[in-house]
Design a protein around this motif. Structure first.
Motif, PDB file in Angstrom:
ATOM      1  N   THR A  63       0.799  -1.231   0.000  1.00 14.58           N
ATOM      2  CA  THR A  63       0.000   0.000   0.000  1.00 14.58           C
ATOM      3  C   THR A  63       0.825   1.272   0.000  1.00 14.58           C
ATOM      4  OG1 THR A  63      -0.108   0.098   2.411  1.00 14.58           O
ATOM      5  CG2 THR A  63      -1.827  -1.193   1.273  1.00 14.58           C
ATOM      6  N   GLY A  64       2.062   1.186   0.467  1.00 20.56           N
ATOM      7  CA  GLY A  64       2.890   2.382   0.592  1.00 20.56           C
ATOM      8  C   GLY A  64       2.579   3.204   1.832  1.00 20.56           C
ATOM      9  N   LEU A  65       1.720   2.696   2.699  1.00 24.62           N
ATOM     10  CA  LEU A  65       1.367   3.411   3.931  1.00 24.62           C
ATOM     11  C   LEU A  65       2.422   3.154   5.013  1.00 24.62           C
ATOM     12  CD1 LEU A  65      -2.456   2.631   4.031  1.00 24.62           C
ATOM     13  CD2 LEU A  65      -1.350   4.780   3.364  1.00 24.62           C
ATOM     14  N   PRO A  66       2.604   4.107   5.933  1.00 23.85           N
ATOM     15  CA  PRO A  66       3.579   3.913   7.008  1.00 23.85           C
ATOM     16  C   PRO A  66       3.230   2.707   7.875  1.00 23.85           C
ATOM     17  CG  PRO A  66       2.859   6.198   6.901  1.00 23.85           C
ATOM     18  CD  PRO A  66       1.981   5.427   5.976  1.00 23.85           C
ATOM     19  N   VAL A  67       4.260   2.006   8.294  1.00 28.61           N
ATOM     20  CA  VAL A  67       4.119   0.844   9.162  1.00 28.61           C
ATOM     21  C   VAL A  67       4.883   1.136  10.440  1.00 28.61           C
ATOM     22  CG1 VAL A  67       4.627  -1.615   9.422  1.00 28.61           C
ATOM     23  CG2 VAL A  67       3.974  -0.707   7.196  1.00 28.61           C
ATOM     24  N   LYS A  68       4.278   0.818  11.567  1.00 35.42           N
ATOM     25  CA  LYS A  68       4.935   1.037  12.852  1.00 35.42           C
ATOM     26  C   LYS A  68       5.528  -0.284  13.332  1.00 35.42           C
ATOM     27  CE  LYS A  68       4.181   3.957  16.784  1.00 35.42           C
ATOM     28  NZ  LYS A  68       3.217   4.695  17.572  1.00 35.42           N
ATOM     29  N   ALA A  69       6.797  -0.253  13.645  1.00 33.56           N
ATOM     30  CA  ALA A  69       7.500  -1.448  14.120  1.00 33.56           C
ATOM     31  C   ALA A  69       7.637  -1.397  15.636  1.00 33.56           C
ATOM     32  CB  ALA A  69       8.880  -1.526  13.479  1.00 33.56           C
ATOM     33  N   SER A  70       7.792  -2.569  16.237  1.00 33.79           N
ATOM     34  CA  SER A  70       8.043  -2.586  17.676  1.00 33.79           C
ATOM     35  C   SER A  70       9.518  -2.344  17.972  1.00 33.79           C
ATOM     36  CB  SER A  70       7.572  -3.898  18.296  1.00 33.79           C
ATOM     37  OG  SER A  70       8.128  -4.998  17.635  1.00 33.79           O
ATOM     38  N   ASN A  71      10.384  -2.674  16.996  1.00 32.22           N
ATOM     39  CA  ASN A  71      11.813  -2.454  17.195  1.00 32.22           C
ATOM     40  C   ASN A  71      12.517  -2.465  15.840  1.00 32.22           C
ATOM     41  OD1 ASN A  71      14.152  -1.978  18.564  1.00 32.22           O
ATOM     42  ND2 ASN A  71      14.338  -4.015  19.441  1.00 32.22           N
ATOM     43  N   TYR A  72      13.659  -1.812  15.769  1.00 30.10           N
ATOM     44  CA  TYR A  72      14.493  -1.808  14.573  1.00 30.10           C
ATOM     45  C   TYR A  72      15.831  -2.434  14.910  1.00 30.10           C
ATOM     46  CZ  TYR A  72      11.237   1.268  12.191  1.00 30.10           C
ATOM     47  OH  TYR A  72      10.117   1.784  11.586  1.00 30.10           O
ATOM     48  N   LEU A  73      16.299  -3.297  14.028  1.00 31.12           N
ATOM     49  CA  LEU A  73      17.582  -3.951  14.206  1.00 31.12           C
ATOM     50  C   LEU A  73      18.552  -3.340  13.199  1.00 31.12           C
ATOM     51  CD1 LEU A  73      16.224  -7.588  14.442  1.00 31.12           C
ATOM     52  CD2 LEU A  73      16.723  -6.014  16.309  1.00 31.12           C
ATOM     53  N   VAL A  74      19.520  -2.607  13.705  1.00 35.63           N
ATOM     54  CA  VAL A  74      20.480  -1.890  12.877  1.00 35.63           C
ATOM     55  C   VAL A  74      21.813  -2.613  12.929  1.00 35.63           C
ATOM     56  CG1 VAL A  74      21.706   0.294  12.576  1.00 35.63           C
ATOM     57  CG2 VAL A  74      19.335   0.303  13.350  1.00 35.63           C
ATOM     58  N   ARG A  75      22.359  -2.896  11.747  1.00 32.73           N
ATOM     59  CA  ARG A  75      23.716  -3.443  11.642  1.00 32.73           C
ATOM     60  C   ARG A  75      24.514  -2.487  10.778  1.00 32.73           C
ATOM     61  NH1 ARG A  75      23.851  -9.316   9.557  1.00 32.73           N
ATOM     62  NH2 ARG A  75      26.053  -8.921   9.893  1.00 32.73           N
ATOM     63  N   VAL A  76      25.797  -2.377  11.059  1.00 27.42           N
ATOM     64  CA  VAL A  76      26.647  -1.468  10.289  1.00 27.42           C
ATOM     65  C   VAL A  76      27.921  -2.190   9.845  1.00 27.42           C
ATOM     66  CG1 VAL A  76      25.785   0.626  11.398  1.00 27.42           C
ATOM     67  CG2 VAL A  76      27.763  -0.537  12.373  1.00 27.42           C
ATOM     68  N   ASP A  77      28.389  -1.791   8.666  1.00 29.13           N
ATOM     69  CA  ASP A  77      29.682  -2.215   8.123  1.00 29.13           C
ATOM     70  C   ASP A  77      29.918  -3.725   8.167  1.00 29.13           C
ATOM     71  OD1 ASP A  77      30.181   0.435   7.565  1.00 29.13           O
ATOM     72  OD2 ASP A  77      31.325   0.779   9.403  1.00 29.13           O
ATOM     73  N   HIS A  78      28.889  -4.505   7.875  1.00 30.08           N
ATOM     74  CA  HIS A  78      28.965  -5.964   7.779  1.00 30.08           C
ATOM     75  C   HIS A  78      29.354  -6.646   9.091  1.00 30.08           C
ATOM     76  CE1 HIS A  78      28.399  -5.952   3.392  1.00 30.08           C
ATOM     77  NE2 HIS A  78      29.024  -4.796   3.467  1.00 30.08           N
ATOM     78  N   HIS A  79      29.124  -5.989  10.218  1.00 35.07           N
ATOM     79  CA  HIS A  79      29.360  -6.604  11.524  1.00 35.07           C
ATOM     80  C   HIS A  79      28.109  -7.363  11.952  1.00 35.07           C
ATOM     81  CE1 HIS A  79      33.168  -4.564  11.957  1.00 35.07           C
ATOM     82  NE2 HIS A  79      32.593  -3.390  11.782  1.00 35.07           N
ATOM     83  N   ASP A  80      28.275  -8.358  12.819  1.00 36.12           N
ATOM     84  CA  ASP A  80      27.152  -9.180  13.264  1.00 36.12           C
ATOM     85  C   ASP A  80      26.332  -8.541  14.383  1.00 36.12           C
ATOM     86  OD1 ASP A  80      27.722 -11.180  11.449  1.00 36.12           O
ATOM     87  OD2 ASP A  80      29.061 -12.234  12.830  1.00 36.12           O
ATOM     88  N   THR A  81      26.837  -7.512  15.008  1.00 36.30           N
ATOM     89  CA  THR A  81      26.186  -6.902  16.160  1.00 36.30           C
ATOM     90  C   THR A  81      25.017  -6.017  15.740  1.00 36.30           C
ATOM     91  OG1 THR A  81      28.332  -6.838  17.237  1.00 36.30           O
ATOM     92  CG2 THR A  81      26.582  -5.521  18.226  1.00 36.30           C
ATOM     93  N   TYR A  82      23.868  -6.211  16.397  1.00 41.45           N
ATOM     94  CA  TYR A  82      22.709  -5.332  16.198  1.00 41.45           C
ATOM     95  C   TYR A  82      22.810  -4.170  17.168  1.00 41.45           C
ATOM     96  CZ  TYR A  82      20.403  -8.855  13.325  1.00 41.45           C
ATOM     97  OH  TYR A  82      20.099  -9.740  12.330  1.00 41.45           O
ATOM     98  N   HIS A  83      22.307  -3.010  16.744  1.00 41.05           N
ATOM     99  CA  HIS A  83      22.373  -1.806  17.573  1.00 41.05           C
ATOM    100  C   HIS A  83      20.994  -1.162  17.729  1.00 41.05           C
ATOM    101  CE1 HIS A  83      26.753  -1.791  17.592  1.00 41.05           C
ATOM    102  NE2 HIS A  83      26.691  -2.125  16.318  1.00 41.05           N
ATOM    103  N   PRO A  84      20.092  -1.810  18.479  1.00 43.08           N
ATOM    104  CA  PRO A  84      18.780  -1.190  18.686  1.00 43.08           C
ATOM    105  C   PRO A  84      18.866   0.073  19.547  1.00 43.08           C
ATOM    106  CG  PRO A  84      18.989  -3.158  20.025  1.00 43.08           C
ATOM    107  CD  PRO A  84      20.207  -3.095  19.146  1.00 43.08           C
TER     108      PRO A  84
END
Length: 169
Positions: free
Chosen positions: A53-74
């Motif tokens: 639909t293209g409508l905004p979706v609200k998440a309970s959490n975001y899992l961020v990874r940077v530079d191909h590392h395995d660690t998530y940074h919520p």
């Protein structure tokens, strides 16, 4: 006397326009800032939309990874009450990968930039420099939606997991 009133009104209007332009510039052109610990950080905004639909979706959490590392940074993610999301990253980060959860954080959305691939869980990496300079709108393989990128903003599309997603595993 009327000339002084007109001049005063003109000055007030100019001040409002200047304040508006500064606020608009601050939203669309994020730059490096200094965190409380003295480290230089970057901020980007995230827009997560439903792939159909293209409508905004609200998440309970975001899992961020940077530079191909395995660690998530919520802990780098700030979800505001209105659903807007700001991610604060160290200044030396080159690439970012995002995933989001729903259902009290127990279920993970399927990112539509990998929805038609056999490995729907793989991480797709996006360059921070491009997000900051022009913005990025991730591909939408769930449907055909059209959005324009905005500098400092990463837009990606998701869908909830379906029963057939477990068949691919």
């Amino acid at each position: 006397m009327p000339a002084i009133r007109a001049l005063a009104r003109l000055i007030i209007i100019a001040a409002f326009i200047a304040a508006f332009c500064m606020a608009l510039n601050a939203q669309t052109a994020p730059t490096g800032q200094t965190a409380s610990n003295g480290q230089t950080v970057l901020t980007i905004s995230i827009r997560m939309l439903d792939g159909k639909t293209g409508l905004p979706v609200k998440a309970s959490n975001y899992l961020v990874r940077v530079d191909h590392h395995d660690t998530y940074h919520p802990d780098w993610v700030s979800i505001n009450d209105d659903g807007t999301v700001i991610v604060t990253l160290p200044a030396d980060v080159k690439e970012i990968s995002l995933k989001a959860t729903y259902g009290m954080g127990m279920d993970m959305f399927v990112n539509c930039d990998a929805a038609k691939e056999s490995d729907k869980e793989r991480n797709i990496w996006y360059p921070i420099t491009t997000i900051l300079s022009t913005g990025i709108v991730a591909p939408d393989e769930c449907d055909k939606t059209a959005f324009k990128p905005k500098p400092g903003e990463f837009t990606f599309f998701v869908r909830k997991r379906a029963w057939h997603d477990s068949l691919d595993d």
